[in-house]
Design a protein around this motif. Structure first.
Motif, PDB file in Angstrom:
ATOM      1  N   TYR A  30       0.830  -1.208   0.000  1.00  0.00           N
ATOM      2  CA  TYR A  30       0.000   0.000   0.000  1.00  0.00           C
ATOM      3  C   TYR A  30       0.863   1.256   0.000  1.00  0.00           C
ATOM      4  O   TYR A  30       0.626   2.190  -0.782  1.00  0.00           O
ATOM      5  N   LYS A  34       1.412   3.912  -3.044  1.00  0.00           N
ATOM      6  CA  LYS A  34       1.054   5.314  -2.823  1.00  0.00           C
ATOM      7  C   LYS A  34       2.200   6.235  -3.224  1.00  0.00           C
ATOM      8  O   LYS A  34       1.975   7.275  -3.861  1.00  0.00           O
ATOM      9  N   TYR A 185      -6.219  12.309  -7.432  1.00  0.00           N
ATOM     10  CA  TYR A 185      -6.407  10.866  -7.350  1.00  0.00           C
ATOM     11  C   TYR A 185      -7.100  10.589  -6.022  1.00  0.00           C
ATOM     12  O   TYR A 185      -6.694  11.118  -4.981  1.00  0.00           O
ATOM     13  N   ASP A 187      -9.192   7.284  -3.755  1.00  0.00           N
ATOM     14  CA  ASP A 187      -9.851   5.994  -3.574  1.00  0.00           C
ATOM     15  C   ASP A 187     -10.348   5.938  -2.138  1.00  0.00           C
ATOM     16  O   ASP A 187     -10.368   6.954  -1.442  1.00  0.00           O
ATOM     17  N   ASP A 188     -10.767   4.771  -1.682  1.00  0.00           N
ATOM     18  CA  ASP A 188     -11.316   4.676  -0.332  1.00  0.00           C
ATOM     19  C   ASP A 188     -10.260   4.919   0.743  1.00  0.00           C
ATOM     20  O   ASP A 188     -10.598   5.268   1.877  1.00  0.00           O
ATOM     21  N   ASP A 189      -8.992   4.747   0.400  1.00  0.00           N
ATOM     22  CA  ASP A 189      -7.926   4.805   1.395  1.00  0.00           C
ATOM     23  C   ASP A 189      -7.221   6.145   1.470  1.00  0.00           C
ATOM     24  O   ASP A 189      -6.937   6.638   2.557  1.00  0.00           O
ATOM     25  N   VAL A 191      -6.355  10.209  -0.610  1.00  0.00           N
ATOM     26  CA  VAL A 191      -6.639  11.188  -1.651  1.00  0.00           C
ATOM     27  C   VAL A 191      -5.386  12.021  -1.882  1.00  0.00           C
ATOM     28  O   VAL A 191      -4.621  12.304  -0.944  1.00  0.00           O
TER      29      VAL A 191
END
Length: 209
Positions: A30, A34, A185, A187-189, A191
């Motif tokens: 992750y 990122k 960008y 997503d759920d995790d 920004v």
């Protein structure tokens, strides 16, 4: 009084003393992904002067050092600064020679000679309340060289130490009239947003559009 309090300094100092990689930014896919997304979203290939407050243990710092002629990085934890220096010297001494490291609390202890082509703030602003966020936003705006870029990247999910929601943080920066939005960008995790004082897109900067 500094906005990042003595208690906060002690808190993060203790975290880094107990574990050199407390959020496993070196190990987790992750975190690796990122960083790759972040680096791909930078609007320019190279930067003259860059600034990264809240550098943590230096994993992102090492990557940014490869994109800048000179990088200033800081953290309010002396142990985090030590770990970043150690990380840079171990990985590539030539990169380390182009990085200046300091202990600084945000937003009060901003670099005196601030004139940056790039400012990257990752996983830090949700520890501040709105008045300090607005002060820091203005420091970023005042410190950007012509054509400079500001990138914010933050975890979206809840956690105990959070003082401000990530979406609120990014919205506050997006409301600044002096900043033109270039990239997002989400997503759920996490920004990520990029703004600049130059409205030109990456293609426009290269004469393609």
């Amino acid at each position: 009084m500094n906005s990042q309090s003595d208690a906060s300094v002690q808190h993060f100092q203790q975290i880094y003393q107990q574990d050199a990689d407390p959020w496993k930014v070196r190990q987790r896919w992750y975190e690796q992904r990122k960083r790759s997304v972040l680096l791909a979203c930078l609007p320019d290939q190279r930067y003259r002067r860059a600034f990264e407050p809240a550098c943590g243990n230096g994993e992102l710092t090492a990557a940014l050092a490869q994109r800048a002629e000179h990088l200033s990085a800081s953290d309010m934890s002396p142990e985090a600064v030590r770990l970043t220096r150690q990380r840079l010297q171990r990985e590539d001494p030539s990169d380390a020679s182009r990085v200046t490291l300091d202990c600084q609390r945000m937003p009060d202890e901003w670099p005196d000679d601030a004139n940056f082509d790039l400012i990257v703030i990752s996983e830090m602003l949700y520890y501040l309340r709105e008045p300090d966020l607005l002060r820091l936003r203005q420091r970023c705006i005042d410190s950007l060289a012509p054509g400079g870029a500001l990138l914010l990247c933050h975890w979206r999910r809840p956690f105990d130490d959070r003082l401000t929601g990530t979406d609120v943080v990014h919205q506050l920066f997006g409301e600044a009239a002096a900043l033109h939005h270039l990239t997002r960008y989400a997503d759920d995790d996490f920004v990520l947003d990029v703004w600049s004082n130059n409205a030109a897109s990456v293609a426009q900067r290269e004469g393609l559009a």
